[in-house]
Motif scaffolding. Structure first.
Motif, mmCIF file in Angstrom:
data_model
loop_
_atom_site.group_PDB
_atom_site.id
_atom_site.type_symbol
_atom_site.label_atom_id
_atom_site.label_comp_id
_atom_site.label_asym_id
_atom_site.label_seq_id
_atom_site.Cartn_x
_atom_site.Cartn_y
_atom_site.Cartn_z
ATOM 1 N N VAL A 134 0.866 -1.186 0.000
ATOM 2 C CA VAL A 134 0.000 0.000 0.000
ATOM 3 C C VAL A 134 0.901 1.234 0.000
ATOM 4 O O VAL A 134 2.001 1.202 0.538
ATOM 5 C CB VAL A 134 -0.944 0.028 1.223
ATOM 6 C CG1 VAL A 134 -1.859 -1.185 1.210
ATOM 7 C CG2 VAL A 134 -0.167 0.093 2.534
ATOM 8 N N CYS A 135 0.408 2.298 -0.602
ATOM 9 C CA CYS A 135 1.208 3.528 -0.687
ATOM 10 C C CYS A 135 0.508 4.744 -0.101
ATOM 11 O O CYS A 135 1.067 5.838 -0.107
ATOM 12 C CB CYS A 135 1.579 3.810 -2.146
ATOM 13 S SG CYS A 135 2.779 2.647 -2.837
ATOM 14 N N GLY B 7 2.595 -3.949 3.301
ATOM 15 C CA GLY B 7 3.938 -3.456 3.060
ATOM 16 C C GLY B 7 3.917 -2.015 2.581
ATOM 17 O O GLY B 7 3.101 -1.651 1.729
ATOM 18 N N PHE B 8 4.816 -1.204 3.129
ATOM 19 C CA PHE B 8 4.906 0.197 2.717
ATOM 20 C C PHE B 8 6.326 0.514 2.273
ATOM 21 O O PHE B 8 7.286 0.252 3.009
ATOM 22 C CB PHE B 8 4.520 1.146 3.848
ATOM 23 C CG PHE B 8 4.668 2.601 3.478
ATOM 24 C CD1 PHE B 8 3.788 3.194 2.591
ATOM 25 C CD2 PHE B 8 5.713 3.370 3.997
ATOM 26 C CE1 PHE B 8 3.941 4.536 2.228
ATOM 27 C CE2 PHE B 8 5.869 4.702 3.644
ATOM 28 C CZ PHE B 8 4.977 5.294 2.752
ATOM 29 N N GLN C 38 -0.027 -6.707 10.406
ATOM 30 C CA GLN C 38 1.348 -6.305 10.680
ATOM 31 C C GLN C 38 1.868 -5.473 9.511
ATOM 32 O O GLN C 38 1.671 -5.828 8.340
ATOM 33 C CB GLN C 38 2.243 -7.533 10.862
ATOM 34 C CG GLN C 38 2.071 -8.215 12.208
ATOM 35 C CD GLN C 38 3.090 -9.324 12.392
ATOM 36 O OE1 GLN C 38 2.793 -10.505 12.207
ATOM 37 N NE2 GLN C 38 4.295 -8.950 12.757
ATOM 38 N N LEU C 39 2.532 -4.374 9.865
ATOM 39 C CA LEU C 39 3.109 -3.503 8.842
ATOM 40 C C LEU C 39 4.551 -3.924 8.572
ATOM 41 O O LEU C 39 5.325 -4.147 9.504
ATOM 42 C CB LEU C 39 3.055 -2.052 9.315
ATOM 43 C CG LEU C 39 3.386 -0.967 8.286
ATOM 44 C CD1 LEU C 39 2.417 -1.014 7.114
ATOM 45 C CD2 LEU C 39 3.340 0.411 8.951
ATOM 46 N N VAL C 40 4.881 -4.049 7.307
ATOM 47 C CA VAL C 40 6.246 -4.338 6.873
ATOM 48 C C VAL C 40 6.762 -3.101 6.148
ATOM 49 O O VAL C 40 6.166 -2.667 5.157
ATOM 50 C CB VAL C 40 6.305 -5.553 5.929
ATOM 51 C CG1 VAL C 40 7.741 -5.825 5.477
ATOM 52 C CG2 VAL C 40 5.702 -6.785 6.588
ATOM 53 N N ILE D 144 11.218 -4.894 9.249
ATOM 54 C CA ILE D 144 11.842 -3.906 8.360
ATOM 55 C C ILE D 144 12.677 -4.653 7.337
ATOM 56 O O ILE D 144 13.544 -5.460 7.698
ATOM 57 C CB ILE D 144 12.737 -2.928 9.147
ATOM 58 C CG1 ILE D 144 11.914 -2.177 10.205
ATOM 59 C CG2 ILE D 144 13.420 -1.941 8.200
ATOM 60 C CD1 ILE D 144 12.752 -1.315 11.136
ATOM 61 N N SER D 145 12.405 -4.399 6.078
ATOM 62 C CA SER D 145 13.133 -5.082 5.008
ATOM 63 C C SER D 145 14.008 -4.077 4.267
ATOM 64 O O SER D 145 13.516 -3.052 3.779
ATOM 65 C CB SER D 145 12.157 -5.748 4.033
ATOM 66 O OG SER D 145 12.825 -6.610 3.151
ATOM 67 N N LEU D 146 15.301 -4.356 4.211
ATOM 68 C CA LEU D 146 16.246 -3.475 3.529
ATOM 69 C C LEU D 146 16.277 -3.835 2.050
ATOM 70 O O LEU D 146 16.528 -4.987 1.688
ATOM 71 C CB LEU D 146 17.634 -3.620 4.152
ATOM 72 C CG LEU D 146 17.703 -3.370 5.666
ATOM 73 C CD1 LEU D 146 19.103 -3.659 6.196
ATOM 74 C CD2 LEU D 146 17.280 -1.944 6.005
#
Length: 402
Positions: A95-96, A114-115, A152-154, A189-191
């Protein structure tokens, strides 16, 4: 005794890795930049097969602007067709904005939102049409919405390993972004290496620093890369302590809002191969995985990068199977022989996909003649085509001159 104790410790570490590494398959990222719309029923068939494989998470769609990403305009319809009764995989959507988040949380089947956050002002504006400051404000709201609805937010931090827009970049900037996100009590948190500019050394340094500083957060890696360097990058993130890794079958994908050329996701095949080398059992049903690959090839064709990947991995059976599909796509007469014109079209397709300069007609003619066992043959058969493809890929991998 010391050697036995060391072995027990090593096996113990491998068991811990096996139970903690989360493999995320990303058909959404694989499809979103494709120019032709993939039929909803085909997306459903492909994703349903992925749900049988045993991935931790399937990043299957996005609730974003349809004009901006038309390929994802049917995400809600795709979701209705998914068979979730017997899968262990969770679902994730991108989502944006607030509207996208509010749409997404209406679906009980979705667990993760996911943002995309970026350390690059340029890319943040391209990707979400807002600057970094307002992106952080939005992030707070998205976290509230997600928490209130049991999701859950990623957070994906793009350009985490390099900035191609000539803007300030350093591992310290990445660490500062991670800290700000962590302060919001966001647990994943995904790098992300959105355009594939990070080296394996840079990736390992950044990931290990973040993992050590934030032991209570699930730190992931969403990498884009060429086939040859993908394995090194995957090995780097695993050794640095990353336990959540995104991939896409065949290395498909790329962000349509980044640079002009799409850099594919790291191939899921490479992640699996590296985990096998590290004795990490991902718990996948590899028979179902092969079936998913077959559907992917049927719907999206065979990319040159996939052939390079299988040659790099040394899987001759898989390489020849992909090569045959590529050959049959070029064989418009379906007679088992490529004419000179069909061969030239195939060569042009390959160099166009790789972003390389098109060879001259004289050079194509030279390659054609050198590849034929019989100079009087009516065309090039599959064995000749496959041998030529393998030779060119091996030369490319070893950087040998033509």
């Amino acid at each position: 005794m010391l050697r036995r104790a060391t072995l027990r410790a090593s096996l113990g570490q491998q068991r811990r890795l096996a139970s903690s590494i989360q493999l995320v398959e990303c058909p959404r990222d694989a499809m979103q930049g494709l120019p032709n719309f993939i039929a909803t029923e085909d997306k459903i068939r492909y994703i349903n097969k992925l749900l049988e494989v045993g991935f931790h998470t399937i990043d299957f769609g996005s609730f974003v602007s349809a004009p901006a990403v038309p390929q994802m305009r049917d995400t809600a319809d795709v979701l209705k067709g998914l068979d979730l009764k017997n899968t262990k995989s969770e679902l994730l959507v991108i989502v944006c904005n607030e509207k996208g988040a509010l749409d997404a949380v209406q679906h009980d089947e979705i667990k993760y939102l996911g943002f995309p956050l970026s350390i690059s002002e340029e890319f943040q504006k391209r990707n979400t049409r807002r600057d970094i400051a307002s992106a952080f404000e939005l992030l707070k709201r998205l976290n509230e919405i997600s928490t209130a609805h049991g999701k859950q937010l990623v957070v994906y931090i793009s350009m985490a390993f390099g900035n191609p827009y000539n803007e300030p970049y350093s591992p310290e900037i990445v660490a500062d972004f991670v800290q700000k996100v962590a302060d919001m009590n966001i647990g994943i948190i995904s790098l992300a290496d959105t355009v594939g500019c990070g080296t394996s050394e840079d990736i390992k340094t950044v990931v290990s620093t973040v993992v050590q500083k934030h032991p209570g957060i699930s730190i992931g890696a969403h990498l884009h890369s060429g086939s040859a360097s993908a394995t090194e990058k995957i090995a780097s993130v695993i050794s640095a302590g990353c336990r959540r890794i995104d991939g896409a079958i065949g290395g498909m994908g790329g962000c349509p809002f980044a640079k002009s050329a799409l850099i594919g996701n790291v191939p899921t095949e490479s992640i699996i191969a590296q985990c096998q080398m590290d004795h990490i059992d991902l718990g996948l049903d590899m028979h179902k995985f092969v079936e998913a690959q077959a559907i992917k090839h049927e719907l999206f064709g065979v990319a040159v990068s996939e052939m390079i990947l299988q040659c790099y991995l040394g899987d001759n059976v898989a390489f020849e199977s992909l090569c045959r599909t590529h050959f049959e796509d070029a064989d418009h007469n379906a007679d088992g022989l490529l004419t000179r014109d069909e061969f030239e079209s195939s060569v042009k397709r390959v160099v166009d996909e790789l972003g390389e300069n098109e060879p001259s007609p004289e050079r194509i003619d030279q390659i054609w003649k050198m590849s034929l066992r019989d100079s009087g043959a009516k065309g090039m058969d599959f064995e000749e085509y496959c041998n030529l493809a393998r030779e060119k890929i091996l030369k490319r991998m070893s950087s040998e001159p033509e």
